[in-house]
Design a protein around this motif. Sequence first.
Motif, short mmCIF file in Angstrom:
data_model
loop_
_atom_site.label_atom_id
_atom_site.label_comp_id
_atom_site.label_asym_id
_atom_site.label_seq_id
_atom_site.Cartn_x
_atom_site.Cartn_y
_atom_site.Cartn_z
N ALA A 143 0.95 -1.27 0.06
CA ALA A 143 -0.26 0.03 0.11
C ALA A 143 0.80 1.13 -0.09
O ALA A 143 0.65 2.26 -0.89
CB ALA A 143 -0.97 0.00 0.99
N LEU A 144 1.92 1.33 0.86
CA LEU A 144 2.63 2.59 0.86
C LEU A 144 3.36 2.78 -0.29
O LEU A 144 3.38 3.84 -0.82
CB LEU A 144 3.75 2.23 1.99
N SER A 145 3.84 1.64 -1.20
CA SER A 145 4.43 1.95 -2.30
C SER A 145 3.46 2.35 -3.34
O SER A 145 3.84 3.37 -4.13
CB SER A 145 4.88 0.48 -2.69
N ALA A 146 2.12 2.13 -3.30
CA ALA A 146 1.21 2.41 -4.21
C ALA A 146 1.03 3.90 -3.88
O ALA A 146 0.96 4.56 -4.99
CB ALA A 146 -0.11 1.70 -4.21
N VAL A 147 0.92 4.33 -2.66
CA VAL A 147 0.65 5.71 -2.31
C VAL A 147 1.77 6.54 -2.86
O VAL A 147 1.49 7.64 -3.37
CB VAL A 147 0.60 5.80 -0.78
N VAL A 148 3.15 6.13 -2.67
CA VAL A 148 4.31 6.98 -3.19
C VAL A 148 4.26 7.00 -4.47
O VAL A 148 4.59 7.93 -4.87
CB VAL A 148 5.44 6.12 -2.51
N ALA A 149 3.91 5.82 -5.17
CA ALA A 149 4.03 5.82 -6.86
C ALA A 149 3.10 6.82 -7.39
O ALA A 149 3.06 7.22 -8.37
CB ALA A 149 3.84 4.52 -7.39
N THR A 150 1.80 6.80 -6.55
CA THR A 150 0.97 7.58 -7.40
C THR A 150 0.60 9.01 -6.54
O THR A 150 0.30 10.07 -7.15
CB THR A 150 -0.50 7.00 -7.31
N GLY A 151 0.94 9.09 -5.59
CA GLY A 151 0.77 10.46 -4.58
C GLY A 151 -0.64 10.43 -4.24
O GLY A 151 -1.26 11.50 -3.74
N ALA A 152 -1.48 9.24 -4.54
CA ALA A 152 -2.70 9.34 -4.17
C ALA A 152 -3.06 8.71 -2.93
O ALA A 152 -2.42 7.87 -2.50
CB ALA A 152 -3.65 8.45 -5.36
N PRO A 153 -4.21 9.28 -2.40
CA PRO A 153 -4.53 8.46 -0.95
C PRO A 153 -5.16 7.30 -0.96
O PRO A 153 -5.73 7.12 -1.88
CB PRO A 153 -5.42 9.70 -0.21
#
Length: 444
Positions: A256-266
């Motif tokens: 999840a954290l990676s996805a948040v970081v990759a997209t900047g989306a919450p």
Amino acid sequence: MLEGIRDAVRKFLGGTTSYDVAVDEFIKDLQKALISSDVQVKLVFSLTNKIKERLKKESPPTSLERREWFIKIVYDELSSLFGGDKEPEVNPGSLPYVIMLVGVQGTGKTTTAGKLAYFYKKRGYKVALVGADVYRPAALEQLMQLGKQIGVPVYGEPGEKDAVGIAKRGVEKLLSEKYELIIVDTAGRHGYGEEAKLLEEMKEIYESVKPNEVILVIDASLGQKAYDLAKRFHEASKVGSIIITKMDGTAKGGGALSAVVATGAPIKFIGTGEKIDELEVFNPKRFVARVLGMGDVEAIIEKIKAVEDYEGIQKKMQEVTSGKSRLTLRDLYKQIIAMRKMGPLSKILQLMPGINLMGDIPEDQIKVGEKKMQRWLAIMNSMTYEELDNPSLLDKQRMKRIAMGSGTEVEEVKELIEHFNTIQRTLKVLKRRKKDVERLLGQL
Ligand code: GDP
Ligand code: MG
């Protein structure tokens, strides 16, 4: 993977090395876990630097072990990466609102489309679904069934192979029918090795439908792959938010954290089961607690909460002794609740600065057994707010009613009131002493 963090927490809390060595080791473990989870190195270091800074600047409250306090700081800082204290805003900013779900096959997009439709329908929105997965044979059927189950219409074109066209026509039709919230379910696979085609299709749907929000659905077990995947979807269609599914499984959502970081989306929601109502608004702190190891962290957080509650009570006591405020049974109630979480009162009293002033109160006068506390809480639960705020109202009649309501005896109600009066008398003594001290200081 973030899963590694849990082991690090365990090791840290149970370790026998010195505190300073353990902290250094933990920070290294944390960095390793984050970096191997493809979190940007820059972000990892800014996180660990913040943690180190706080370690230098702040000191642990007397009631917490140093190691527990350290984990609490890690927990705070990780939580703020995921959005901090606040739950995300999930209500659409404008109406009508079109949501497009993207993600690989099997992550739970279609299920989530149904869950979201149900969630927003319950909130009073006029919701409809569009089925634009033309690759999986039963995809539309699955969505239709979900729609039927929750009473939400589903637009689909059985047999049609043009996903972009379906999405476009579906959204247009539903908008013209004044639906307020339209959720478009898309495909997750085109056949082995045809990912580029899938992403191209996402992009085309995105450009022709122009959704207000693209939600990336990812599976909690995705781990390391999440970063790349999220990035590629983000490039095809700008991802506005993320839903993590299957949080009920063994995986803890490390990706999840990676996805948040990759997209900047919450992250907005998490899926916690197969059923239609098993969707929760994302709560950063709860999520991080899961990542860190629920049991360990929860116990610490409980303790901190109790300390905070107790500090609230302490503040109130200070207000009472300085004459700013009046003691009520409500305060006593809060005090008892906090005490039960923290342990015996005598222990708590030792933590309170200035409490030595109370030194001449016999220990057994302030010691209240667990059983008694429970009965007192029951008694106070049977009182009206008026009575809690103004115990002098409690005449024989009222005491009888309260005893009946709480399944206790009038004697016990009296005993509680007596205890309350003792505290009040003590506070009066404190107040006088405080004045004496102030007078003395004034003479110096
Ligand atoms: P899609 O291919 O992305 O549309 O995925 P589906 O919606 O068809 O879901 C794939 C499988 O995952 C189904 O068996 C769902 O019941 C299951 N599923 C979806 N979300 C969750 C969840 O939050 N928890 C669990 N345990 N299963 C889920
Ligand atoms: Mg599907």
